[in-house]
Each structure stands twice: as C-alpha cells, then as structure tokens.
Design a protein around this motif. Structure first.
Motif, PDB file in Angstrom:
ATOM      1  N   ALA A  25      48.047 -39.248 -27.496  1.00 14.17           N
ATOM      2  CA  ALA A  25      49.180 -38.538 -26.903  1.00 14.17           C
ATOM      3  C   ALA A  25      49.804 -37.535 -27.865  1.00 14.17           C
ATOM      4  O   ALA A  25      50.683 -36.772 -27.479  1.00 14.17           O
ATOM      5  CB  ALA A  25      50.234 -39.529 -26.424  1.00 14.17           C
ATOM      6  N   GLY A  26      49.370 -37.533 -29.127  1.00 14.78           N
ATOM      7  CA  GLY A  26      49.820 -36.531 -30.077  1.00 14.78           C
ATOM      8  C   GLY A  26      50.933 -36.949 -31.021  1.00 14.78           C
ATOM      9  O   GLY A  26      51.493 -36.119 -31.725  1.00 14.78           O
ATOM     10  N   ASN A  76      57.234 -27.191 -24.437  1.00 10.85           N
ATOM     11  CA  ASN A  76      56.768 -26.756 -23.121  1.00 10.85           C
ATOM     12  C   ASN A  76      56.210 -27.966 -22.383  1.00 10.85           C
ATOM     13  O   ASN A  76      55.099 -28.422 -22.667  1.00 10.85           O
ATOM     14  CB  ASN A  76      55.700 -25.668 -23.272  1.00 10.85           C
ATOM     15  CG  ASN A  76      55.246 -25.108 -21.942  1.00 10.85           C
ATOM     16  OD1 ASN A  76      55.061 -25.832 -20.961  1.00 10.85           O
ATOM     17  ND2 ASN A  76      55.051 -23.804 -21.901  1.00 10.85           N
ATOM     18  N   ASP A  78      55.125 -28.379 -19.362  1.00  6.01           N
ATOM     19  CA  ASP A  78      53.920 -28.160 -18.570  1.00  6.01           C
ATOM     20  C   ASP A  78      52.668 -28.155 -19.456  1.00  6.01           C
ATOM     21  O   ASP A  78      51.625 -28.690 -19.086  1.00  6.01           O
ATOM     22  CB  ASP A  78      54.031 -26.859 -17.772  1.00  6.01           C
ATOM     23  CG  ASP A  78      55.128 -26.958 -16.716  1.00  6.01           C
ATOM     24  OD1 ASP A  78      54.944 -27.702 -15.741  1.00  6.01           O
ATOM     25  OD2 ASP A  78      56.168 -26.297 -16.887  1.00  6.01           O
ATOM     26  N   GLU A  79      52.792 -27.566 -20.634  1.00  7.75           N
ATOM     27  CA  GLU A  79      51.685 -27.568 -21.589  1.00  7.75           C
ATOM     28  C   GLU A  79      51.402 -28.987 -22.082  1.00  7.75           C
ATOM     29  O   GLU A  79      50.246 -29.394 -22.203  1.00  7.75           O
ATOM     30  CB  GLU A  79      52.031 -26.652 -22.759  1.00  7.75           C
ATOM     31  CG  GLU A  79      50.912 -26.454 -23.747  1.00  7.75           C
ATOM     32  CD  GLU A  79      51.309 -25.465 -24.829  1.00  7.75           C
ATOM     33  OE1 GLU A  79      51.335 -25.870 -26.004  1.00  7.75           O
ATOM     34  OE2 GLU A  79      51.600 -24.300 -24.484  1.00  7.75           O
ATOM     35  N   GLN A  80      52.460 -29.744 -22.362  1.00  3.63           N
ATOM     36  CA  GLN A  80      52.293 -31.135 -22.791  1.00  3.63           C
ATOM     37  C   GLN A  80      51.594 -31.951 -21.706  1.00  3.63           C
ATOM     38  O   GLN A  80      50.693 -32.739 -21.989  1.00  3.63           O
ATOM     39  CB  GLN A  80      53.642 -31.762 -23.137  1.00  3.63           C
ATOM     40  CG  GLN A  80      53.567 -33.190 -23.621  1.00  3.63           C
ATOM     41  CD  GLN A  80      52.981 -33.315 -25.011  1.00  3.63           C
ATOM     42  OE1 GLN A  80      52.910 -32.350 -25.757  1.00  3.63           O
ATOM     43  NE2 GLN A  80      52.569 -34.506 -25.367  1.00  3.63           N
ATOM     44  N   TYR A  81      52.006 -31.753 -20.484  1.00  2.00           N
ATOM     45  CA  TYR A  81      51.383 -32.440 -19.346  1.00  2.00           C
ATOM     46  C   TYR A  81      49.881 -32.143 -19.317  1.00  2.00           C
ATOM     47  O   TYR A  81      49.055 -33.056 -19.239  1.00  2.00           O
ATOM     48  CB  TYR A  81      52.053 -31.990 -18.044  1.00  2.00           C
ATOM     49  CG  TYR A  81      51.378 -32.495 -16.798  1.00  2.00           C
ATOM     50  CD1 TYR A  81      51.663 -33.754 -16.304  1.00  2.00           C
ATOM     51  CD2 TYR A  81      50.446 -31.715 -16.116  1.00  2.00           C
ATOM     52  CE1 TYR A  81      51.043 -34.239 -15.149  1.00  2.00           C
ATOM     53  CE2 TYR A  81      49.827 -32.185 -14.969  1.00  2.00           C
ATOM     54  CZ  TYR A  81      50.136 -33.442 -14.494  1.00  2.00           C
ATOM     55  OH  TYR A  81      49.512 -33.915 -13.362  1.00  2.00           O
ATOM     56  N   GLN A  82      49.527 -30.869 -19.400  1.00  2.00           N
ATOM     57  CA  GLN A  82      48.118 -30.486 -19.344  1.00  2.00           C
ATOM     58  C   GLN A  82      47.329 -31.054 -20.525  1.00  2.00           C
ATOM     59  O   GLN A  82      46.203 -31.513 -20.364  1.00  2.00           O
ATOM     60  CB  GLN A  82      47.978 -28.951 -19.299  1.00  2.00           C
ATOM     61  CG  GLN A  82      46.624 -28.500 -18.836  1.00  2.00           C
ATOM     62  CD  GLN A  82      46.244 -29.078 -17.472  1.00  2.00           C
ATOM     63  OE1 GLN A  82      46.993 -28.985 -16.507  1.00  2.00           O
ATOM     64  NE2 GLN A  82      45.087 -29.701 -17.386  1.00  2.00           N
ATOM     65  N   ASN A  83      47.925 -31.038 -21.710  1.00  2.00           N
ATOM     66  CA  ASN A  83      47.263 -31.598 -22.893  1.00  2.00           C
ATOM     67  C   ASN A  83      46.968 -33.084 -22.711  1.00  2.00           C
ATOM     68  O   ASN A  83      45.884 -33.564 -23.068  1.00  2.00           O
ATOM     69  CB  ASN A  83      48.116 -31.391 -24.142  1.00  2.00           C
ATOM     70  CG  ASN A  83      48.172 -29.952 -24.583  1.00  2.00           C
ATOM     71  OD1 ASN A  83      47.352 -29.116 -24.186  1.00  2.00           O
ATOM     72  ND2 ASN A  83      49.155 -29.633 -25.406  1.00  2.00           N
ATOM     73  N   LEU A  84      47.914 -33.833 -22.153  1.00  6.16           N
ATOM     74  CA  LEU A  84      47.704 -35.269 -21.965  1.00  6.16           C
ATOM     75  C   LEU A  84      46.655 -35.541 -20.889  1.00  6.16           C
ATOM     76  O   LEU A  84      45.803 -36.419 -21.065  1.00  6.16           O
ATOM     77  CB  LEU A  84      49.020 -35.960 -21.613  1.00  6.16           C
ATOM     78  CG  LEU A  84      50.087 -35.945 -22.703  1.00  6.16           C
ATOM     79  CD1 LEU A  84      51.334 -36.687 -22.235  1.00  6.16           C
ATOM     80  CD2 LEU A  84      49.577 -36.526 -23.999  1.00  6.16           C
ATOM     81  N   THR A  86      44.196 -33.557 -20.070  1.00 11.39           N
ATOM     82  CA  THR A  86      42.916 -33.171 -20.677  1.00 11.39           C
ATOM     83  C   THR A  86      42.425 -34.244 -21.642  1.00 11.39           C
ATOM     84  O   THR A  86      41.227 -34.497 -21.742  1.00 11.39           O
ATOM     85  CB  THR A  86      43.061 -31.818 -21.406  1.00 11.39           C
ATOM     86  OG1 THR A  86      43.448 -30.826 -20.448  1.00 11.39           O
ATOM     87  CG2 THR A  86      41.765 -31.401 -22.068  1.00 11.39           C
ATOM     88  N   ALA A  87      43.354 -34.901 -22.337  1.00 12.47           N
ATOM     89  CA  ALA A  87      42.996 -35.962 -23.283  1.00 12.47           C
ATOM     90  C   ALA A  87      42.633 -37.269 -22.585  1.00 12.47           C
ATOM     91  O   ALA A  87      42.240 -38.230 -23.235  1.00 12.47           O
ATOM     92  CB  ALA A  87      44.149 -36.201 -24.259  1.00 12.47           C
TER      93      ALA A  87
END
Length: 123
Positions: A25-26, A76, A78-84, A86-87
């Motif tokens: 999750a980063g 951001n 929305d960017e965090q959502y997409q990163n998670l 994708t992960a």
C-alpha cells in the motif's frame, strides 16, 4: 500535560500478511518477529500477532476493525486509489466527495481495519 500521541496498537492474526499489505500500500514499514510498525514522522500504527502478544488481552478473538477508521491524507486521492488497485489491493469503495470537505475511499487490511485515504476538497 500530554506530550504527544505516539502510536496505536492493533492485534492481528497474521503479522506477515499485515506487513505485506502495508508495504504494498506504500507505507514505510518496520518490524521484527513480534511487531510491525507503520511509521510516519514520530507516529506509529503498531501491529502485534494476537496469539503471541506479551500484553494482557481480554478480547483476542473479538472481531477486528469494528468502529475503527484510520485517516491518511494523500496529495491525490484518485491517483492513490489507482495505485492501490494496480498493486492488487482490494478496495472497499471508490473515491467519493463528501459534504465534510474530503474526497475519500476505504480499504481494509487483512484483519478488517479500515484505512481511509483522502484529499481535502474545496466546495
């Protein structure tokens, strides 16, 4: 006089799965064989294996995450959502604007503890 908030402790069933989740999750994750810590500045979310905790636990088998929401501000959402996504992290909700001035979404860790990622918005 209160000096500072240091940490919150959460009991978990699988410490390795918890460490993996928060790493993917980063988050900055530290740990040893008994605890995992998510660290930001001098605040920590601490996780301990429930069946080997060195503390007196009267609710070791209680449901996890009920009524607990940990809020994490991101630049951001929305960017965090997409990163998670994708992960490979399963999210509980999609980003949504709320009347209290936050755009947020929720994920649950392996024990059901809820992490709310948000970005402040201006209405």
């Amino acid at each position: 006089m209160i000096k500072r908030l240091h940490s919150s402790l959460f009991l978990v069933r699988d410490l390795a799965a918890t460490a993996n989740f928060y790493t993917v999750a980063g988050f900055n994750v530290e740990g040893d064989e008994k605890t995992v810590r998510v660290v930001y500045g001098d605040f920590r979310l601490a996780f301990m294996q429930d069946d080997s905790a060195d503390i007196n636990i009267d609710d070791a088998h209680a449901p996890r995450g009920v009524g607990i929401f940990t809020y994490v501000e991101v630049e951001n959402v929305d960017e965090q959502y997409q990163n998670l996504v994708t992960a490979g992290i399963v999210v509980s909700s999609e980003p949504k604007d709320w009347p209290w001035g936050k755009r947020e979404f929720v994920v649950r860790d392996p024990d059901g503890y809820k992490i709310v990622f948000y970005t402040s918005i201006t209405k």
